[in-house]
Scaffold this motif. Structure first.
Motif, short mmCIF file in Angstrom:
data_model
loop_
_atom_site.label_atom_id
_atom_site.label_comp_id
_atom_site.label_asym_id
_atom_site.label_seq_id
_atom_site.Cartn_x
_atom_site.Cartn_y
_atom_site.Cartn_z
N GLN A 1 0.83 -1.21 0.00
CA GLN A 1 0.00 0.00 0.00
C GLN A 1 0.86 1.26 0.00
OE1 GLN A 1 -3.47 -0.02 2.67
NE2 GLN A 1 -3.00 -2.17 3.09
N PHE A 2 1.95 1.23 0.77
CA PHE A 2 2.79 2.42 0.87
C PHE A 2 3.43 2.77 -0.48
CE2 PHE A 2 2.87 0.97 5.35
CZ PHE A 2 2.32 2.10 5.92
N LYS A 3 3.88 1.74 -1.21
CA LYS A 3 4.54 2.07 -2.48
C LYS A 3 3.55 2.61 -3.50
CE LYS A 3 5.01 -2.70 -4.30
NZ LYS A 3 6.05 -3.63 -4.79
N GLN A 4 2.30 2.14 -3.43
CA GLN A 4 1.27 2.72 -4.31
C GLN A 4 0.97 4.16 -3.90
OE1 GLN A 4 -1.38 -1.28 -4.66
NE2 GLN A 4 -2.07 0.43 -5.90
N LEU A 5 0.94 4.42 -2.60
CA LEU A 5 0.68 5.78 -2.12
C LEU A 5 1.84 6.72 -2.48
CD1 LEU A 5 -0.85 4.80 1.33
CD2 LEU A 5 -2.07 5.85 -0.59
N LEU A 6 3.07 6.19 -2.53
CA LEU A 6 4.21 7.00 -2.96
C LEU A 6 4.05 7.42 -4.43
CD1 LEU A 6 7.15 5.11 -1.22
CD2 LEU A 6 6.42 7.44 -0.74
N MET A 7 3.44 6.53 -5.24
CA MET A 7 3.18 6.89 -6.65
C MET A 7 2.11 7.98 -6.72
SD MET A 7 5.39 5.11 -8.25
CE MET A 7 6.39 5.27 -6.76
N VAL A 8 1.07 7.86 -5.88
CA VAL A 8 0.05 8.92 -5.81
C VAL A 8 0.71 10.23 -5.38
CG1 VAL A 8 -2.11 9.66 -4.71
CG2 VAL A 8 -1.76 7.24 -5.27
#
Length: 601
Positions: A201-208
């Motif tokens: 989840q964190f790596k997807q949020l970093l893309m956001v």
């Protein structure tokens, strides 16, 4: 030797150093009759000559009586070894150091086992005294290999391709689906953190958040209980990119592995071959095929379709029925009747699959219970379809496609092990065969309840563009943008292009997987604020390094691993805590009755 008080390591002295005065530090590996000892440090070995003259009697007494594995400092002069006494097996085998002064820095008590690679010791004992096991040249080599690979990976990602190394939290909340997570109590009654099974989840949020390219050597946790060659805590090379497709991720990983690959292991060729999930299952019976050898599964349904064999016709009447077989080369020569029976029993016990054997005799004829039902034409077609040579053994299975393929895939690997144990060279131990497996199904039926679906990868995986409309009408037929990297029959990486639409993510969670989307409300909300298309992958570092190092277990490439049952045998963890220590977390332990009785006694 910067920053330390030695002049040289124990592995670097050569003939060019003859005449130099040196100071060495290390462990006493071996001592012989008060004449010489072998000193060892992280880099190698040096032979030290113990002085025999009266002027150095104190040095002789000290070094002669130093127990093996004691830590000593030796100062002396480098000299050539006497003619004929050189040791070509040692890098320092042309020289020796004549000791002049010495000091025992720390004496070693009696060892629980010898620090030698060829000495057999139980794994439990090795893990109990892991700090001693780490002194072995094998573990030293493995850990330094691992360090070198990770350093070159950082260089490739950060220096050459603009990735940002970001540390993500290890205290988070439960993620629906996937492996079980470890719980960590908090001081709020009834509330727990979870240790993440990956930073997904964190790596997807970093893309956001617009970081564009993220990377981390990530610690991950899975509460999977007792599983062979698995660890409750493990390390993965975690990667995520924005505005990327599947081909882009694959090219990145191929370049990453080429750049970080140890020179001494040869070179690896790119691009890696690729096959679909369906192809892998049909030809190898598994989604992680070992492509170092043949023995592929062959569909012989058409060959036997006209036969009057009852079980064949019954299998072909199923909606997904098929007849398949593998051909074991020189099976008559290398496999015993007991071996063949064990293979058949394995298929029966693991897959509930009956197996028939067919042998091609040295005169070219076939020997099997089936031959009386087959005419000459069918026998000839069978030999041709399976490319049967003299003394080959065929294992045949009939039934539902996936079950038949899975059973034969397992027998293929077991047969290879038996052939190699009997002396047939089948798989090159120095070969590295990478393979991409793609086009996995997006969802699979749950094992405990086949009417319900679960994610084949994880719930954030995007559907294949060609199948996007099927997501809403027939999700069981949807392929995913999920890709696995396989090395020599082991999965060493897995990733996917992610769902970046909040609406689609909510639909997958609520309508398909029947999960409570509220648990992931923060991620779904983030997708509503202009989330870019993104995808990524995680490489299992422990598994990858163990294959590169040819280690028998991933525990041999981890400095302080857990045991098969997930215990730390050195520090005796997990351990009990007192009721007073649990009180701030609002937790009470409910002991099983037998343990309550044991505590009373």
């Amino acid at each position: 030797n910067s920053f330390v008080t030695r002049t040289n390591t124990c592995g670097e002295l050569r003939s060019a150093h003859v005449g130099q005065k040196v100071t060495l530090y290390g462990w006493v590996q071996y001592q012989r009759q008060g004449l010489f000892l072998v000193l060892r440090d992280f880099q190698g070995l040096t032979q030290v000559i113990i002085p025999q003259d009266e002027a150095h009697s104190h040095v002789k007494e000290l070094l002669s009586n130093a127990p093996v594995e004691s830590v000593v400092r030796v100062t002396g002069t480098v000299a050539p070894r006497p003619l004929g006494q050189e040791n070509p097996k040692m890098l320092t085998g042309d020289i020796e150091v004549k000791a002049e002064t010495a000091e025992i820095l720390n004496s070693c008590k009696k060892l629980p086992f010898e620090i030698k690679d060829f000495i057999k010791k139980s794994e439990a004992l090795r893990m109990q005294y892991r700090y001693l096991d780490l002194r072995s040249s094998r573990l030293q080599s493995n850990l330094r290999l691992r360090s070198g690979v990770v350093m070159r990976m950082r260089e490739y990602l950060c220096n050459l391709h603009g990735f940002v190394d970001v540390e993500t939290p290890t205290l988070f909340k439960r993620t629906p689906g996937g492996a079980k997570e470890f719980l960590v109590p908090s001081r709020e009654a009834g509330k727990f953190y979870s240790l993440p099974q990956s930073p997904q989840q964190f790596k997807q949020l970093l893309m956001v958040g617009g970081l564009d390219r993220y990377f981390q050597v990530a610690r991950c946790y899975r509460d999977e209980g007792s599983r062979p060659d698995r660890q409750p805590e493990f390390t993965q090379i975690d990667i995520e990119m924005s505005f990327v497709d599947q081909a882009g991720i694959q090219r990145l990983i191929e370049g990453l592995l080429q750049h970080s690959w140890p020179e001494e292991r040869g070179s690896i060729m790119t691009p890696f071959p690729s096959m679909t999930y369906e192809e892998a299952l049909a030809e190898y019976g598994t989604d992680k095929p070992d492509t170092r050898f043949g023995m592929k599964i062959v569909d012989i349904s058409d060959v036997l379709r006209g036969s009057k064999i009852h079980f064949v016709q019954k299998a072909l009447s199923y909606p997904h029925g098929s007849i398949r077989a593998i051909c074991i080369p020189q099976g008559v020569k290398y496999l015993t009747n007991k071996d063949l029976e064990s293979l058949k029993e394995s298929a029966k016990s693991q897959f509930n699959q009956e197996i028939m054997e067919i042998i091609r005799r040295s005169d070219g004829s076939l020997k099997s219970l089936l031959t009386k039902f087959l005419g000459e034409k069918e026998q000839s077609e069978l030999i041709q379809a399976l490319n049967m040579q003299e003394d080959d053994v065929v294992l045949l299975a009939a039934g539902e496609h996936k079950q038949v393929c899975s059973a034969l895939g397992a027998l293929r690997l077991l047969s290879a092990n038996l052939l190699e144990a009997a002396g047939l060279a089948l798989r090159d131990p120095t070969a590295f065969h990478f393979l991409w497996v793609v086009d996995f199904p997006l969802f699979l039926p749950k094992a405990e309840n086949p009417t319900e679906l679960e994610s084949a990868h994880h719930p954030f995986t995007a559907p294949h563009p060609s199948d996007a409309s099927l997501l809403y009408s027939d999700p069981t037929k949807v392929r995913s943008q999920h890709y696995d990297l396989v090395l020599n029959g082991n999965e060493v990486g897995g990733g996917s292009i992610r769902i970046h639409s909040a609406e689609q993510q909510r639909f997958v969670l609520e309508k398909v997987l029947k999960e409570d989307s509220e648990v992931l409300s923060h991620l779904i909300e983030a997708l509503e604020f202009g989330a870019p298309p993104h995808g990524g992958i995680a490489l299992g570092l422990d598994r990858l390094i163990s294959l590169i190092a040819d280690a028998p277990s991933i525990r041999d490439v981890i400095a302080f691993p857990k045991s098969f049952r997930g215990r730390d045998l050195m520090g005796n963890a997990p351990d009990y805590v007192t009721p007073e220590e649990l009180e701030p977390y609002h937790i009470q332990v409910s002991w099983p009755l037998e343990e309550q009785e044991a505590k009373k006694n």
